[in-house]
Design an enzyme around this catalytic site. Structure first.
Site, PDB file in Angstrom:
ATOM      1  N   ALA A  66     -21.030 -28.006 -17.350  1.00  0.00           N
ATOM      2  CA  ALA A  66     -22.178 -27.997 -16.450  1.00  0.00           C
ATOM      3  C   ALA A  66     -23.272 -27.102 -17.015  1.00  0.00           C
ATOM      4  O   ALA A  66     -23.014 -25.992 -17.475  1.00  0.00           O
ATOM      5  CB  ALA A  66     -21.762 -27.516 -15.077  1.00  0.00           C
ATOM      6  N   GLN A 108     -23.514 -32.932 -18.279  1.00  0.00           N
ATOM      7  CA  GLN A 108     -23.429 -32.614 -16.850  1.00  0.00           C
ATOM      8  C   GLN A 108     -24.484 -31.551 -16.533  1.00  0.00           C
ATOM      9  O   GLN A 108     -24.590 -30.541 -17.225  1.00  0.00           O
ATOM     10  CB  GLN A 108     -22.044 -32.105 -16.461  1.00  0.00           C
ATOM     11  N   HIS A 176     -24.132 -33.022 -11.016  1.00  0.00           N
ATOM     12  CA  HIS A 176     -22.994 -32.333 -10.403  1.00  0.00           C
ATOM     13  C   HIS A 176     -23.261 -32.138  -8.910  1.00  0.00           C
ATOM     14  O   HIS A 176     -24.000 -31.259  -8.499  1.00  0.00           O
ATOM     15  CB  HIS A 176     -22.801 -30.987 -11.081  1.00  0.00           C
ATOM     16  N   HIS A 179     -17.804 -29.571  -5.792  1.00  0.00           N
ATOM     17  CA  HIS A 179     -17.173 -28.264  -5.959  1.00  0.00           C
ATOM     18  C   HIS A 179     -17.966 -27.066  -5.460  1.00  0.00           C
ATOM     19  O   HIS A 179     -17.880 -25.968  -6.002  1.00  0.00           O
ATOM     20  CB  HIS A 179     -16.805 -28.058  -7.436  1.00  0.00           C
ATOM     21  N   TYR A 181     -21.190 -26.337  -5.430  1.00  0.00           N
ATOM     22  CA  TYR A 181     -22.434 -25.902  -6.060  1.00  0.00           C
ATOM     23  C   TYR A 181     -23.608 -26.379  -5.197  1.00  0.00           C
ATOM     24  O   TYR A 181     -23.414 -26.943  -4.125  1.00  0.00           O
ATOM     25  CB  TYR A 181     -22.473 -26.379  -7.510  1.00  0.00           C
ATOM     26  N   GLY A 308      -5.429 -33.815 -12.627  1.00  0.00           N
ATOM     27  CA  GLY A 308      -4.249 -33.236 -13.255  1.00  0.00           C
ATOM     28  C   GLY A 308      -3.310 -34.251 -13.866  1.00  0.00           C
ATOM     29  O   GLY A 308      -2.082 -34.080 -13.841  1.00  0.00           O
ATOM     30  N   ARG A 333      -7.941 -29.482 -18.996  1.00  0.00           N
ATOM     31  CA  ARG A 333      -7.223 -28.425 -19.710  1.00  0.00           C
ATOM     32  C   ARG A 333      -6.442 -28.953 -20.910  1.00  0.00           C
ATOM     33  O   ARG A 333      -6.427 -28.318 -21.974  1.00  0.00           O
ATOM     34  CB  ARG A 333      -6.276 -27.713 -18.739  1.00  0.00           C
TER      35      ARG A 333
END
Length: 394
Positions: A66, A108, A176, A179, A181, A308, A333
């Site tokens: 981001a 992003q 974005h 989450h 923001y 995930g 990840r």
């Protein structure tokens, strides 16, 4: 090897087009905040290597971390921005490096609002602000409610940054809206307590998000625009009391724009950062599906999901739960820990494990460019080079 790899006929490995860009498979690098920028918020010289390595399999969708749309919305030390000429030049090198690998690049872009560091804002003489004067945690710093002029300025900042991304060669931008923001701080009724045209019913709370999307689409074309949403996220306190109602309205409004978006990116309930940091066995999470959104969207454009996944579970999901939709799976990840993630997934090669403690070491290559390619990938590239490239003999 840990397995024989994915079935070559797996839907996860099938080509798919997003906007003007052609993907060769449906594995994407998820946007991951890394803080590898300098004090002027310019990406460090080693950043192009990181992104190009993760785009090493041609036709991979690489989505950047981001990136701030204004200096007001950078919000923290060593966080990246795409505002000044120097910042734009740094990102242009990243984009070129990904394209040199034959992969696709989306930037992003975001605004942080109350997710910014209050002290850092104060040091720079900038406001700590949000949709309303509601702190992120009880007793925490209280942001200032934004003015109408500031809100309109945010819309223009997204437009200007999107133009800079395209001018630098980017294939598109991902807005974005997730989450907790700034855009999500307007959408969420737990944060947005306004009584003007930017607050109250969802038609008003979603106004900023939708106006940003409309303005960016008008500026660079819908084929270059993606949008990220996280309906079930509780991260940073931006929750909705009527998730299905709110996101049904938002997605219907997006669809009513009747334009060919590049993609819609959705975070599954189990992909909520708050849950990733504190895993839960709550069986209710499994019932919080994205199906109502995908049914409304109805393949208007591809949908990216994150939650995930492993390569194997992603392949199974595309053949079962998501079988009737054009879905791409984003990996975070595990992709940061494996520059050849796509190749390893294809061939069943054991993955490196990520090292969480070095995720956010500001300005350092440690935990960033120190993850190895598999020896099998290296051997294949060497064999290809011997067979295909001229070599000098002594």
């Amino acid at each position: 090897m840990t397995s024989t790899g994915l079935n070559p006929e797996s839907k996860l490995l099938k080509p798919l087009k997003i906007g003007h860009a052609q993907l060769q498979h449906r594995i994407a690098l998820a946007p991951l905040t890394r803080y590898r920028s300098d004090k002027n918020h310019v990406v460090m010289p080693f950043v192009p290597r990181y992104y190009s390595e993760r785009g090493c399999i041609p036709g991979t969708l690489v989505i950047s971390e981001a990136t701030g749309t204004s200096m007001q919305e950078v919000g923290g030390r060593a966080a990246p921005a795409f505002v000044t000429e120097e910042q734009s030049a740094g990102w242009k090198k990243v984009i070129e490096a990904v394209h040199d690998r034959g992969s696709v690049y989306f930037q992003q872009i975001w605004a942080l609002g109350r997710a910014a560091d209050p002290q850092y804002q104060k040091e720079r003489g900038l406001k700590y602000r949000s949709s309303s004067a509601v702190p992120m945690q009880p007793g925490g710093p209280v942001p200032e409610a934004m003015t109408e002029e500031e809100i309109l300025g945010v819309i223009q900042d997204f437009v200007d940054t999107a133009k800079r991304v395209v001018a630098a060669g980017g294939d598109g931008v991902e807005i974005h809206g997730a989450h907790g923001y700034l855009l999500d701080q307007f959408t969420s009724d737990s944060v947005n307590k306004r009584t003007d045209r930017w607050g109250g019913p969802i038609e008003n709370r979603a106004r900023l998000l939708l106006e940003v999307v409309k303005a960016v689409v008008a500026a660079i074309g819908a084929e270059r625009v993606g949008l990220r949403l996280s309906p079930y996220a509780t991260f940073q306190g931006a929750e909705s009391t009527d998730i299905v109602g709110d996101y049904t309205y938002i997605v219907k409004e997006l669809k009513n724009m009747n334009v060919p978006f590049a993609y819609l990116s959705l975070v599954e309930a189990r992909g909520d950062p708050a849950k990733l940091l504190t895993p839960s066995d709550d069986p209710a999470i499994a019932k919080q599906t994205l199906d109502f959104i995908l049914n409304i969207w109805d393949n208007l454009s591809p949908v990216i999901v994150a939650g995930g996944y492993t390569p194997e579970s992603a392949a199974a999901a595309l053949e079962s739960h998501y079988a009737k939709w054009d879905v791409i799976v984003a990996f975070g990840r595990s992709f940061l820990a494996n520059p050849d993630f796509v190749w390893r997934a294809q061939h069943g090669i054991k993955m490196n494990h990520y090292h969480r403690q070095t995720f956010y070491i500001r300005g350092s290559e440690i935990g960033y460019n120190d993850y190895n390619f598999s020896q099998e990938y290296i051997d294949e590239r060497r064999a290809w080079a011997v067979a295909n490239l001229d070599s000098a003999t002594s």
